[in-house]
Design a protein around this motif. Structure first.
Motif, PDB file in Angstrom:
ATOM      1  N   ASP A  65      41.915  41.435  35.112  1.00  0.00           N
ATOM      2  CA  ASP A  65      43.218  41.095  35.668  1.00  0.00           C
ATOM      3  C   ASP A  65      43.571  39.676  35.213  1.00  0.00           C
ATOM      4  O   ASP A  65      42.846  39.077  34.409  1.00  0.00           O
ATOM      5  CB  ASP A  65      43.246  41.276  37.186  1.00  0.00           C
ATOM      6  CG  ASP A  65      42.275  40.382  37.927  1.00  0.00           C
ATOM      7  OD1 ASP A  65      41.825  39.349  37.381  1.00  0.00           O
ATOM      8  OD2 ASP A  65      41.949  40.708  39.086  1.00  0.00           O
ATOM      9  N   ASP A  67      43.255  36.977  36.667  1.00  0.00           N
ATOM     10  CA  ASP A  67      42.255  36.004  37.102  1.00  0.00           C
ATOM     11  C   ASP A  67      40.907  36.224  36.427  1.00  0.00           C
ATOM     12  O   ASP A  67      39.922  35.589  36.777  1.00  0.00           O
ATOM     13  CB  ASP A  67      42.093  36.064  38.625  1.00  0.00           C
ATOM     14  CG  ASP A  67      43.353  35.625  39.346  1.00  0.00           C
ATOM     15  OD1 ASP A  67      44.026  34.681  38.862  1.00  0.00           O
ATOM     16  OD2 ASP A  67      43.687  36.236  40.378  1.00  0.00           O
ATOM     17  N   ARG A  69      39.025  38.946  36.588  1.00  0.00           N
ATOM     18  CA  ARG A  69      38.151  39.906  37.273  1.00  0.00           C
ATOM     19  C   ARG A  69      38.305  41.287  36.652  1.00  0.00           C
ATOM     20  O   ARG A  69      39.426  41.770  36.483  1.00  0.00           O
ATOM     21  CB  ARG A  69      38.506  39.971  38.754  1.00  0.00           C
ATOM     22  CG  ARG A  69      38.199  38.688  39.524  1.00  0.00           C
ATOM     23  CD  ARG A  69      38.510  38.874  41.004  1.00  0.00           C
ATOM     24  NE  ARG A  69      39.892  39.284  41.201  1.00  0.00           N
ATOM     25  CZ  ARG A  69      40.861  38.485  41.646  1.00  0.00           C
ATOM     26  NH1 ARG A  69      40.600  37.239  41.970  1.00  0.00           N
ATOM     27  NH2 ARG A  69      42.082  38.941  41.796  1.00  0.00           N
ATOM     28  N   ARG A 126      50.516  35.077  32.316  1.00  0.00           N
ATOM     29  CA  ARG A 126      50.525  34.219  33.508  1.00  0.00           C
ATOM     30  C   ARG A 126      51.858  33.494  33.654  1.00  0.00           C
ATOM     31  O   ARG A 126      52.399  33.402  34.756  1.00  0.00           O
ATOM     32  CB  ARG A 126      49.375  33.215  33.439  1.00  0.00           C
ATOM     33  CG  ARG A 126      48.029  33.818  33.716  1.00  0.00           C
ATOM     34  CD  ARG A 126      46.949  32.776  33.628  1.00  0.00           C
ATOM     35  NE  ARG A 126      45.652  33.320  34.000  1.00  0.00           N
ATOM     36  CZ  ARG A 126      44.501  32.770  33.682  1.00  0.00           C
ATOM     37  NH1 ARG A 126      44.469  31.644  32.969  1.00  0.00           N
ATOM     38  NH2 ARG A 126      43.371  33.335  34.053  1.00  0.00           N
TER      39      ARG A 126
END
Length: 191
Positions: A65, A67, A69, A126
């Motif tokens: 994802d 982040d 993860r 992002r």
């Protein structure tokens, strides 16, 4: 005289439209870091023989994802899953995302889950989500990860709808509008 002027005007407009379309395509292709051309292509359904292999290939993916993860697509097994391959540099991709967010909110309670797989740089994604609200998870893909024998993403946007039973219910290469997608979600969410 009026007829000749009308023909000249129509020819000029067609030429401008073609130049604009080609310029748009070249601009987006030149901006594509993944080498996958952006939308403005016709709908392209997968042949029945490839449909299940493509659905299985998507469900086997594990991607990070925003982040970092890892997220397994299998976590959404048993839901109506709408998987959208997109990029921040792809105008048709960006145009369809607000409708996808609305549909995610509208159908979440009926077991519908949208997932965006960005064929883009992580920082571009992002930056995009800081400026644009997205109501569903975004995962980071890459051009190489979309090219398996079972699944060929040949352009963006590319959307696949997988039913609760794991069967591929719909696929579209090119922009998918809300009016076309909603009846599919209504039907599948009742099954």
């Amino acid at each position: 005289m009026k007829h000749a002027l009308g023909l000249a005007l129509a020819a000029g407009m067609a030429t401008l439209a073609t130049i604009g379309w080609l310029g748009y395509r070249l601009l987006d292709q030149n901006r594509s870091p993944a080498g996958i051309p952006p939308g403005l292509v016709a709908s392209q359904e997968l042949p029945p023989g490839q449909a299940q292999a493509a659905a299985d290939a998507i469900m086997a993916l594990t991607l990070p994802d925003l982040d970092g993860r890892p997220q397994a697509m299998a976590q959404w097994r048993g839901k109506v899953l709408v998987v959208n391959y997109w990029a921040s540099w792809c105008a048709p991709c960006v145009e369809e995302m607000p409708a996808f967010s609305r549909l995610q909110s509208r159908y979440a309670a009926q077991g519908v889950q949208f997932v965006g797989i960005g064929i883009d740089e992580l920082e571009n994604m992002r930056t995009f989500v800081k400026a644009n609200a997205v109501a569903y998870p975004l995962l980071v893909g890459d051009a190489a990860g979309t090219q398996t024998p079972a699944l060929q993403v040949k352009g963006l946007p590319y959307t696949v709808v997988i039913g609760r039973d794991g069967q591929l219910a719909h696929s579209r290469l090119g922009r998918l509008d809300e009016a076309r997608l909603e009846p599919i979600l209504q039907r599948l969410s009742l099954q």
